[in-house]
Design a protein around this motif. Structure first.
Motif, PDB file in Angstrom:
ATOM      1  N   LEU A  90       0.828  -1.215   0.000  1.00  0.00           N
ATOM      2  CA  LEU A  90       0.000   0.000   0.000  1.00  0.00           C
ATOM      3  C   LEU A  90       0.860   1.261   0.000  1.00  0.00           C
ATOM      4  N   ILE A  91       1.953   1.224   0.753  1.00  0.00           N
ATOM      5  CA  ILE A  91       2.858   2.379   0.801  1.00  0.00           C
ATOM      6  C   ILE A  91       3.492   2.619  -0.569  1.00  0.00           C
ATOM      7  N   ILE A  92       3.927   1.545  -1.215  1.00  0.00           N
ATOM      8  CA  ILE A  92       4.565   1.664  -2.533  1.00  0.00           C
ATOM      9  C   ILE A  92       3.587   2.216  -3.565  1.00  0.00           C
ATOM     10  N   GLU A  93       2.315   1.834  -3.467  1.00  0.00           N
ATOM     11  CA  GLU A  93       1.313   2.268  -4.445  1.00  0.00           C
ATOM     12  C   GLU A  93       0.780   3.674  -4.180  1.00  0.00           C
ATOM     13  N   ALA A  94       1.090   4.248  -3.016  1.00  0.00           N
ATOM     14  CA  ALA A  94       0.587   5.590  -2.680  1.00  0.00           C
ATOM     15  C   ALA A  94       1.167   6.629  -3.630  1.00  0.00           C
ATOM     16  N   ARG A  95       0.336   7.613  -3.985  1.00  0.00           N
ATOM     17  CA  ARG A  95       0.748   8.646  -4.934  1.00  0.00           C
ATOM     18  C   ARG A  95       0.987   9.992  -4.259  1.00  0.00           C
ATOM     19  N   SER A  96       0.713  10.074  -2.982  1.00  0.00           N
ATOM     20  CA  SER A  96       0.941  11.320  -2.258  1.00  0.00           C
ATOM     21  C   SER A  96       1.278  11.003  -0.811  1.00  0.00           C
ATOM     22  N   LEU A  97       1.786  12.009  -0.115  1.00  0.00           N
ATOM     23  CA  LEU A  97       2.118  11.817   1.294  1.00  0.00           C
ATOM     24  C   LEU A  97       0.884  11.485   2.120  1.00  0.00           C
ATOM     25  N   THR A 133       7.521  23.992   2.115  1.00  0.00           N
ATOM     26  CA  THR A 133       6.072  24.162   2.002  1.00  0.00           C
ATOM     27  C   THR A 133       5.498  23.058   1.123  1.00  0.00           C
ATOM     28  N   LEU A 134       4.453  22.405   1.590  1.00  0.00           N
ATOM     29  CA  LEU A 134       3.819  21.344   0.829  1.00  0.00           C
ATOM     30  C   LEU A 134       2.544  21.867   0.173  1.00  0.00           C
ATOM     31  N   PRO A 135       2.154  21.301  -0.987  1.00  0.00           N
ATOM     32  CA  PRO A 135       0.974  21.799  -1.701  1.00  0.00           C
ATOM     33  C   PRO A 135      -0.340  21.498  -0.993  1.00  0.00           C
ATOM     34  N   ALA A 136      -0.355  20.498  -0.119  1.00  0.00           N
ATOM     35  CA  ALA A 136      -1.597  20.129   0.575  1.00  0.00           C
ATOM     36  C   ALA A 136      -1.311  20.002   2.058  1.00  0.00           C
ATOM     37  N   SER A 137      -2.318  20.324   2.866  1.00  0.00           N
ATOM     38  CA  SER A 137      -2.161  20.230   4.319  1.00  0.00           C
ATOM     39  C   SER A 137      -2.066  18.765   4.738  1.00  0.00           C
ATOM     40  N   PRO A 138      -1.202  18.444   5.707  1.00  0.00           N
ATOM     41  CA  PRO A 138      -1.093  17.062   6.183  1.00  0.00           C
ATOM     42  C   PRO A 138      -2.422  16.575   6.762  1.00  0.00           C
ATOM     43  N   GLU A 139      -2.712  15.300   6.526  1.00  0.00           N
ATOM     44  CA  GLU A 139      -3.956  14.714   7.022  1.00  0.00           C
ATOM     45  C   GLU A 139      -3.662  13.423   7.775  1.00  0.00           C
ATOM     46  N   GLY A 140      -4.606  13.049   8.648  1.00  0.00           N
ATOM     47  CA  GLY A 140      -4.531  11.756   9.336  1.00  0.00           C
ATOM     48  C   GLY A 140      -3.278  11.590  10.159  1.00  0.00           C
ATOM     49  N   ALA A 141      -2.519  10.525   9.857  1.00  0.00           N
ATOM     50  CA  ALA A 141      -1.331  10.187  10.635  1.00  0.00           C
ATOM     51  C   ALA A 141      -0.132  11.054  10.283  1.00  0.00           C
TER      52      ALA A 141
END
Length: 248
Positions: free
Chosen positions: A93-100, A129-137
């Motif tokens: 799942l980590i390898i297939e993720a497309r974003s942080l 600076t990241l383009p999207a705010s961190p979410e979840g964990a």
């Protein structure tokens, strides 16, 4: 040799000498059936038993001990096999993720669902600076802030397990209604420290200094290799967005 002299010589023999002789001559009793039958030893029941009975008793004890150890080894092997399968699913799942955020969501779902733990946290140390705010964990903090809040927990290469201070647990797992009592934390490193991966349990004694942390190291090693290019990609996207916004 007179009888008194023979008796004195026998008395001069020590227990260690007799034991050494029997160890050096394990077949001594092969031709001494009568002597073997006449030897008796005390037993837990209070009655005297023959040497043969004593040997049988010892063999049975050894058998039971080995059987118990074998059962434990099989149980550990099955546990490790299940742990490996869970870790493998998470890594896919980590390898297939497309974003942080996708990566953090996959980690959170797996840690709480597959592994049955209460919380997970991926904290990146960067001023970018990241383009999207961190979410979840996922959390993103400045390196100096992380160093101030976690201190010597960041010094080592391996997982640190135990009951952390309240301030450290609050930093790793913010905004929880039910506080985390026990934590396992492993640094994420490439050529430098880039963050931490932590898991937590509400059970105070769940993690301790003696427990194995192979699966945590396994996951953190993968994260340490996958995160830099994804983080660089996010940073580049954020920089382009800033340039476009300034040109308008």
């Amino acid at each position: 040799m007179t009888e008194p002299t023979a008796h004195q010589k026998a008395e001069a023999l020590t227990q260690e000498q007799v034991a050494d002789y029997l160890r050096s001559n394990p077949d001594f009793f092969v031709e001494q059936d009568e002597l073997l039958r006449s030897l008796t030893l005390p037993h837990d029941s209070g009655r005297a038993i023959s040497l043969v009975e004593r040997q049988v008793h010892l063999f049975r004890e050894q058998r039971d001990t080995l059987r118990h150890e074998l059962v434990e080894l099989v149980s550990i092997a099955r546990h490790n096999d299940r742990l490996f399968e869970k870790s493998k699913r998470l890594l896919m799942l980590i390898i297939e993720a497309r974003s942080l955020n996708d990566m953090a969501a996959a980690i959170d779902d797996s840690i709480r669902g597959d592994f049955g733990l209460d919380a997970s946290s991926v904290i990146l140390f960067t001023n970018a600076t990241l383009p999207a705010s961190p979410e979840g964990a996922l959390q993103v903090v400045a390196p100096d802030v992380a160093l101030k809040r976690l201190g010597n927990l960041l010094d080592g290469q391996r997982a640190v397990c135990g009951q952390f201070r309240d301030s450290e647990r609050a930093f790793l797992f913010p905004g929880r209604e039910e506080p985390i009592a026990s934590v396992a934390l492993v640094p994420l490193r490439t050529d430098k420290l880039m963050g931490v991966f932590a898991v937590g349990s509400r059970e105070p004694g769940y993690f301790d200094e003696s427990m194995g942390s192979l699966f945590l190291t396994y996951i953190s090693d993968t994260l340490s290799r996958l995160l830099p290019p994804i983080l660089q990609q996010h940073t580049s996207v954020a920089s382009v967005a800033d340039i476009v916004a300034e040109s308008r």
